[in-house]
Enzyme design. Structure first.
Site, short mmCIF file in Angstrom:
data_model
loop_
_atom_site.label_atom_id
_atom_site.label_comp_id
_atom_site.label_asym_id
_atom_site.label_seq_id
_atom_site.Cartn_x
_atom_site.Cartn_y
_atom_site.Cartn_z
N TYR A 53 43.25 49.43 59.83
CA TYR A 53 43.25 48.03 60.24
C TYR A 53 43.02 47.91 61.74
CZ TYR A 53 45.24 46.65 55.68
OH TYR A 53 45.46 46.42 54.35
N PRO A 212 46.58 37.15 47.71
CA PRO A 212 47.20 36.27 46.71
C PRO A 212 46.57 34.88 46.64
CG PRO A 212 48.62 36.49 48.63
CD PRO A 212 47.52 37.50 48.79
N LEU A 213 45.87 34.46 47.71
CA LEU A 213 45.19 33.16 47.70
C LEU A 213 43.68 33.31 47.50
CD1 LEU A 213 47.03 31.21 50.55
CD2 LEU A 213 47.67 31.52 48.16
N GLY A 215 41.29 34.83 49.15
CA GLY A 215 40.48 34.53 50.32
C GLY A 215 40.50 33.08 50.75
N LEU A 217 40.64 30.44 48.51
CA LEU A 217 40.21 29.54 47.44
C LEU A 217 41.38 28.85 46.76
CD1 LEU A 217 37.30 31.40 45.60
CD2 LEU A 217 37.16 29.43 47.11
#
Length: 323
Positions: A53, A212-213, A215, A217
């Protein structure tokens, strides 16, 4: 904040895990430190990162930011269940990536140095390594546990049969093996329900859903679009075009329930079998505070059934494709 055990272990972690992938490339160090401080204030004790990362700045940058935060003291390290990962290439030379015993040894030492700590609580394999036998991987991990450099081992992006092979190999060595699996899992992407979730349940792994979202959407993208808020990159635009009808039905249902769409998406994951903690990766403090709300959202059976109507899931294998 609510807490639960990580899989079959005695380790207690918050029901939300702070993902740090944005720290460095998209979130400046000072802002990242503030987000981590507020995460502790909100009771989040579980932080996730990876050695790769921060690559947009330089490889390892995110771990360095976390290490600088730990160095401030005040019990920051002691209060944190720290998870990081290895697998991705950290250089162009052979053996600077994947899961050979040599790279495992080098990678953990480099992560410990960047993180400014003497041990990693959960050391995760970021991907399966098809070239390295489990006997080699587990022997290397056993050495790190014996040295006190890691405590638990987890996986990420494994298939169900990968989990089974890993656990059977660990069992033959009288080793604890995997205690967690990070998977791409949300209302729009439910493939792991076929075999990964059943394998995790059977072997006692805690599942840590990433994205969990989906990206953004599932975070109110259509409402944001109406309000003139930028909705993301090309990938999000393409996905929205294909799923617009579902997303509209979902946002309408969230409004009916009186909750933010993102809260519903996280709260739904918290009801799923084997799920320990969704990984939320805020770029800003506001995004973190919004995510924390989800822990207080309760979805009744009728609401869960409606979500299944909007986003059909999978029955476990083999019933999903046979009888």
């Amino acid at each position: 904040m609510e807490y639960t055990y990580l899989g079959r272990t005695g380790l207690r972690v918050s029901r939300l895990c702070l993902g740090t992938m944005n720290f460095g490339p998209f979130t400046e160090e000072a802002d990242a430190h503030q987000i981590m401080d507020v995460a502790h204030e909100q009771g989040i004790n579980f932080f996730d990162t990876a050695n790769t990362y921060g690559r947009q700045v330089h490889l390892g940058r995110t771990e360095e930011i976390i290490g600088d935060w730990f160095a401030k003291g005040g019990g920051r390290r002691e209060k944190t269940v720290l998870a990081t990962k290895l697998y991705g290439d950290m250089g162009d030379w052979p053996n600077e990536g994947k899961l050979s015993a040599l790279n495992i040894r080098r990678a953990v030492e480099a992560s410990l140095k960047r993180l400014g700590t003497d041990h990693i609580d959960l050391y995760q394999m970021h991907h399966i390594d098809r070239a390295t036998p489990w006997e080699e991987i587990w022997q290397a991990m056993e050495v790190l546990v014996a040295q006190g450099k890691i405590i638990y081992v987890g996986s990420s992006n494994f298939a169900g049969w990968h989990i089974a092979r890993a656990q059977e190999a660990a069992k033959a060595r009288n080793f604890l093996g995997l205690v967690s699996e990070q998977s791409y899992y949300n209302l729009l992407e439910r493939t792991v329900e076929l075999e990964v979730l059943p394998a995790a349940e059977s072997y006692g792994l805690g599942v840590l859903p990433w994205s969990p979202l989906h990206g953004g959407l599932l975070g109110g993208v259509l409402r944001n679009e109406r309000e003139g808020v930028r909705r993301g990159g090309e990938r999000v635009v393409e996905a929205l075009a294909a799923k617009r009808e579902q997303i509209q039905a979902y946002e309408d249902f969230a409004a009916e329930l009186g909750h933010e769409p993102g809260d519903i998406a996280l709260a739904w994951l918290l009801t799923r079998p084997a799920v320990t903690a969704p990984i939320v990766g805020p770029r800003t403090l506001d995004q973190l505070q919004a995510a924390v709300r989800a822990v207080d959202v309760t979805l009744d059976q009728k609401s869960l059934e409606r979500l299944d109507e909007i986003f059909p899931g999978h029955r476990p294998a083999p019933e999903a494709y046979a009888w």
